[in-house]
Design an enzyme around this catalytic site. Structure first.
Site, PDB file in Angstrom:
ATOM      1  N   VAL A 211      -2.988   5.276  -0.077  1.00  0.00           N
ATOM      2  CA  VAL A 211      -4.443   5.060  -0.030  1.00  0.00           C
ATOM      3  C   VAL A 211      -4.642   3.547   0.158  1.00  0.00           C
ATOM      4  CG1 VAL A 211      -6.632   5.702  -1.111  1.00  0.00           C
ATOM      5  CG2 VAL A 211      -4.572   6.926  -1.715  1.00  0.00           C
ATOM      6  N   HIS A 212      -4.313   3.108   1.393  1.00  0.00           N
ATOM      7  CA  HIS A 212      -4.201   1.679   1.695  1.00  0.00           C
ATOM      8  C   HIS A 212      -5.389   0.845   1.196  1.00  0.00           C
ATOM      9  CE1 HIS A 212      -1.065   2.831   4.598  1.00  0.00           C
ATOM     10  NE2 HIS A 212      -1.905   3.751   5.047  1.00  0.00           N
ATOM     11  N   ASP A 213      -6.589   1.256   1.611  1.00  0.00           N
ATOM     12  CA  ASP A 213      -7.742   0.349   1.484  1.00  0.00           C
ATOM     13  C   ASP A 213      -8.225   0.135   0.051  1.00  0.00           C
ATOM     14  OD1 ASP A 213      -7.742  -0.133   4.183  1.00  0.00           O
ATOM     15  OD2 ASP A 213      -9.331   1.301   4.658  1.00  0.00           O
TER      16      ASP A 213
ATOM     17  N   THR B 187       0.826  -1.224   0.000  1.00  0.00           N
ATOM     18  CA  THR B 187       0.000   0.000   0.000  1.00  0.00           C
ATOM     19  C   THR B 187       0.857   1.270   0.000  1.00  0.00           C
ATOM     20  OG1 THR B 187      -0.279   0.156   2.422  1.00  0.00           O
ATOM     21  CG2 THR B 187      -1.859  -1.206   1.226  1.00  0.00           C
TER      22      THR B 187
END
Ligand code: BDR
Ligand code: CA
Length: 310
Positions: free
Chosen positions: A241-243, A195
């Site tokens: 923007v990990h998710d 991520t």
């Protein structure tokens, strides 16, 4: 073409919000439900936020079920510093027109998985893994009936983001993560190693904002907020923007490079609580039941977001 049936389990959260916008706008996904968990902010706020985002995206056809309020054993933590007190950065909270769906999030996951053919329902877990752990306790058969389970969680080469050695989602409920790792689910983890390659630069945010729809503007606002926080708390890099990663992978698997592995979660030491020990060597691990995302094609991920919010 058949659309991938998907449940998103999340704690919005600014990056959860971008992931939801990606999924709400996708023509490749059959989004069965959104389930919420206490994580970045308390459950009452994550659930309201999911409903706000659903309304902005015009996807009131997707039920939002509230799930677990607190981790299995730990005190609820929270990451308001990164997401704002209400969870969605500077987006002003409003009361969404459509309410919360009947039934607990854990039961909604079990019901959807048991009602459909084995292997056909995917799950994206974007917050602490409490809901999935509870669902597996209540109905162990879902471990083998679930399709791909794509998780934002963990860290190896990148170290941690909540402590020096742990990533927030795993740290917040390490016992849940440990139970899920041992469950036999087909797990793919998108930890910080992947991520942190998917960063919202100013140019990428501008390209999404330029799409001009309410969904695009909301996604861009989330990323701008993250950007400001990152520069204040972490450093000069653009914010990750990990998710979006697990959802983008379910839509376009070729955007990520995965490595077979075995992952164990630290639950005993307070110092390294929630650390993910990722073993790639089969001889040492015995077998490699999990997958670890090692590389991401960030340009393509942002192009996918731009298409979805259009
Ligand atoms: C994860 O922690 C949360 O704060 C984010 O929403 C993301 O799911 C990143 O470590
Ligand atoms: Ca999250």
């Amino acid at each position: 073409m058949t659309h991938q049936a998907l449940i998103i389990d999340c704690d919005p959260g600014v990056d959860d919000a971008v992931a939801l916008m990606l999924a709400f706008g996708s023509r490749d996904l059959d989004l069965l439900a959104v389930t919420t968990v206490g994580g970045n902010v308390p459950l009452v706020k994550t659930t309201r936020n999911a409903r706000m985002l659903r309304q902005i995206a015009g996807r009131e056809d997707v039920p939002v079920h509230a799930g677990a309020e607190r981790p299995l054993r730990r005190k609820p933590a929270g990451a308001g510093a990164f997401h704002g007190e209400e969870g969605l950065g500077s987006l002003e909270p409003f009361a969404p027109a459509k309410g919360v769906a009947d039934g607990h999030g854990v039961d909604a996951i079990i019901a959807a998985v048991m009602a459909r053919a084995p292997g056909t329902v995917a799950l994206a877990v974007l917050g602490p893994m409490t809901n999935l752990a509870l669902a597996l306790r209540r109905e162990p058969m879902i471990a083998k009936r679930l399709g791909p389970v794509a998780v934002m969680g963990g860290a190896r080469s990148e170290g941690g983001n909540i402590t020096p050695s742990a990533e927030f989602n795993i740290w917040a409920d390490p016992e849940a993560a440990d139970e899920v790792m041992r469950s036999g689910c087909a797990l793919t983890l998108f930890g910080l190693d992947a991520t942190h390659q998917v960063r919202a630069t100013d140019a990428r945010i501008a390209a999404i904002a330029a799409v001009g729809t309410p969904q695009a503007e909301t996604a861009a606002a989330m990323m701008r907020f993250s950007q400001a926080v990152e520069r204040r708390i972490v450093g000069p890099d653009a914010a990750p923007v990990h998710d979006v990663c697990p959802v983008a992978w379910l839509m376009q698997p070729a955007l990520f490079e995965l490595k077979p592995c075995r992952i164990a979660v630290e639950t005993v030491s307070e110092l390294t609580r929630g650390h993910t020990a990722v073993e790639f060597r089969e001889a040492s691990a015995g077998s490699l039941p999990h997958r670890w995302a090692a590389r991401a094609d960030a340009e393509a991920v942002f192009a996918l977001i731009a298409t979805s919010v259009g």
